[in-house]
Design an enzyme around this catalytic site. Sequence first.
Site, PDB file in Angstrom:
ATOM      1  N   THR A 132     -14.989   6.320   7.373  1.00 29.01           N
ATOM      2  CA  THR A 132     -16.193   7.106   7.670  1.00 29.01           C
ATOM      3  C   THR A 132     -16.826   7.754   6.440  1.00 29.01           C
ATOM      4  OG1 THR A 132     -14.748   8.979   8.136  1.00 29.01           O
ATOM      5  CG2 THR A 132     -15.435   7.658  10.027  1.00 29.01           C
ATOM      6  N   LYS A 137      -9.224   6.546  -2.050  1.00 28.60           N
ATOM      7  CA  LYS A 137      -7.806   6.911  -2.223  1.00 28.60           C
ATOM      8  C   LYS A 137      -7.702   8.425  -2.274  1.00 28.60           C
ATOM      9  CE  LYS A 137      -4.097   7.010  -5.629  1.00 28.60           C
ATOM     10  NZ  LYS A 137      -3.435   6.420  -6.782  1.00 28.60           N
ATOM     11  N   GLU A 187       5.099  10.754 -16.297  1.00 27.41           N
ATOM     12  CA  GLU A 187       3.715  10.307 -16.518  1.00 27.41           C
ATOM     13  C   GLU A 187       2.992  11.037 -17.646  1.00 27.41           C
ATOM     14  OE1 GLU A 187       1.467   9.904 -12.931  1.00 27.41           O
ATOM     15  OE2 GLU A 187      -0.301   9.185 -14.008  1.00 27.41           O
ATOM     16  N   SER A 205       4.417   3.092  -5.921  1.00 27.30           N
ATOM     17  CA  SER A 205       5.828   3.462  -6.096  1.00 27.30           C
ATOM     18  C   SER A 205       6.687   2.945  -4.957  1.00 27.30           C
ATOM     19  CB  SER A 205       5.962   4.991  -6.084  1.00 27.30           C
ATOM     20  OG  SER A 205       5.060   5.596  -6.947  1.00 27.30           O
TER      21      SER A 205
HETATM   22  C1  LIG Z   1       1.914  12.726  -7.167  1.00 28.78           C
HETATM   23  C2  LIG Z   1       3.040  12.166  -7.565  1.00 28.78           C
HETATM   24  O1  LIG Z   1       3.124  10.920  -8.114  1.00 28.78           O
HETATM   25  C3  LIG Z   1       2.023  10.227  -8.630  1.00 28.78           C
HETATM   26  C4  LIG Z   1       2.552   9.545  -9.820  1.00 28.78           C
HETATM   27  C5  LIG Z   1       3.179   8.335  -9.749  1.00 28.78           C
HETATM   28  C6  LIG Z   1       3.083   7.576  -8.579  1.00 28.78           C
HETATM   29  C7  LIG Z   1       2.334   8.009  -7.524  1.00 28.78           C
HETATM   30  C8  LIG Z   1       2.238   7.209  -6.275  1.00 28.78           C
HETATM   31  O2  LIG Z   1       2.740   6.075  -6.246  1.00 28.78           O
HETATM   32  O3  LIG Z   1       1.679   7.697  -5.295  1.00 28.78           O
HETATM   33  C9  LIG Z   1       1.519   9.244  -7.582  1.00 28.78           C
HETATM   34  O4  LIG Z   1       0.220   8.839  -7.860  1.00 28.78           O
HETATM   35  C10 LIG Z   1       4.346  12.840  -7.462  1.00 28.78           C
HETATM   36  O5  LIG Z   1       5.336  12.295  -7.947  1.00 28.78           O
HETATM   37  O6  LIG Z   1       4.388  13.963  -6.921  1.00 28.78           O
END
Ligand SMILES: C=C(O[C@H]1C=CC=C(C(=O)O)[C@@H]1O)C(=O)O
Length: 392
Positions: A132, A137, A187, A205
Site C-alpha cells: 500500500t 524494506k 558491521e 542473515s
Molecule cells: C539490525 C541488525 O542487523 C542488521 C545487520 C546485519 C544483518 C541484518 C539482517 O539480515 O537483517 C540487519 O540488517 C542487528 O543485528 O540488530
Amino acid sequence: MEHAPHGLLEGLKPGDAFFSSPVTTLLGRGAAHECQTADARPQTLDDAARALFDTAKQQGHPDPIIMGLIPFDHADSARLFIPEELLREAPGTFEQYPPGVPLETPTRTITPEPAPGHYRQAVERALTLFDTTALDKVVLARSLRARIEAPVDAQALLKRLVSINPQGYNFALPTGERESLVGASPELLIRREGHRVIANPLAGSIARHRDPAEDQRRAESLRVSEKDLREHALVVEAIVAALRPLCHTLEVPEGPEVIATDRMWHLSTTLEGELADPGMTSLAVAAALHPTPAVCGAPWQDAHQAIKALEGFERGYFTGLVGWCDATGDGEWAITIRCAELAPDHVRVFAGAGVVPGSSPQGELEETAAKMRTMLDAMGLDYEDDATNTTA
Ligand SMILES: C=C(O[C@H]1C=CC=C(C(=O)O)[C@@H]1O)C(=O)O
C-alpha cells in the site's frame, strides 16, 4: 608472550572508552573535551567535531582523537568527546585472545520489550505496507531487559567478546555515570584512511548451527536466497548512491560474499572508493550515509516512519554508530548492533532484522533471537522465548 592489545584491554577501567577494529585498538580515559549534541544531523555533528578539535588545538593537544556514539535517530543527541588520555595500539589481533572464565549474570527477571507477539504483529503490518505504500524494506527491532542481581563487569564482558569476535568491532563506551553500551558489531559503516574509504554493509542473515554440515548447508542456502539477496541489494544500492557523489572512484563488487560471526551467517559487500574531497572527515562521510537500509530500510523516510509507528520502543544508540575520528579526518564508524546497554540494575540486549516482501513474522523473530545470542552468551544469560528453535 603477551600480545600488545591484551595489555590495553587489561587496563580497561569503569568509565573508560574502548574500541577495537581489524586496524586499530583504542582505549580512551576521561574526557578532556566533550559535547552532547542537540541532534544528530550531519551538519550538527560536523560543527560539534570542528569545535572539539579547535578547542583541543587551542589548548595545545598534540594529536586529538574524537571518540563517540551517534544515535539511530537524527532527532536524538550524539555524544562526542576527546579523551583526556588515549592509548592506541596497532592492528588488534585478538585471534589468540584467551576466552577467560565464562561470565555469570544472575538475573531477577528477563522481559522481552516489546513482547514476541507484538514483534510478529509489527512484521505482519510491515508486510501490508509493501502493498500500500512505497516501502521496499524496513528493519524492525526488539529488545530483552534483564533485571540483574549485580552489575556486569564491562571489562570481563569485552574479553569474552574479543575472544569470540576477534575480527569484529568490539566496543564499550560510557553513556552515563554508571551506564555503558558494550557490543561486538560485525558491521563497518565507513573507514577513512587518507583519500581512501571502505564500507562493509551486511544484510541478509541466517543463524549458524552447531553441527558443521548443517552450518555449511545454511551458509549455502543464504548465498542463493532470493529474498536475502534482494534485502542485501537494497542496502548496497543506497550506500552506492550516497557514496558516488562523494568519490572520484568507487569499486562495487558484482555480488555479496557470505561471512560468519559466532552466531550468524551474513551477506557482506566491501566497497572501496577514493574521496573527491580529501577534507571530508570519516565522521562527515558516516553522517552522510547513516542510517543505511541495513538498520532502517528503504526508502529512508517511509522506513523511518514505519519504525516509529510499529516498533514500540526507543532505539537510542542501538543501530546508531560508534567510532573515532582523528584531526586529519581518518577514522572508523561501526554500526552499533550486537550490543547491550549495561546499567547497575539491568542489562538490555537489542537486535533487529530486515523485513522485505517474502519475510515471515516468525522467521524474523527467530533471526532477532539468534542475533541476541552473541551478547546473551557472552554475559552467561540464559533466555528462550517463542523464538527458540533458532539457536541450535
Ligand atoms: C539490525 C541488525 O542487523 C542488521 C545487520 C546485519 C544483518 C541484518 C539482517 O539480515 O537483517 C540487519 O540488517 C542487528 O543485528 O540488530
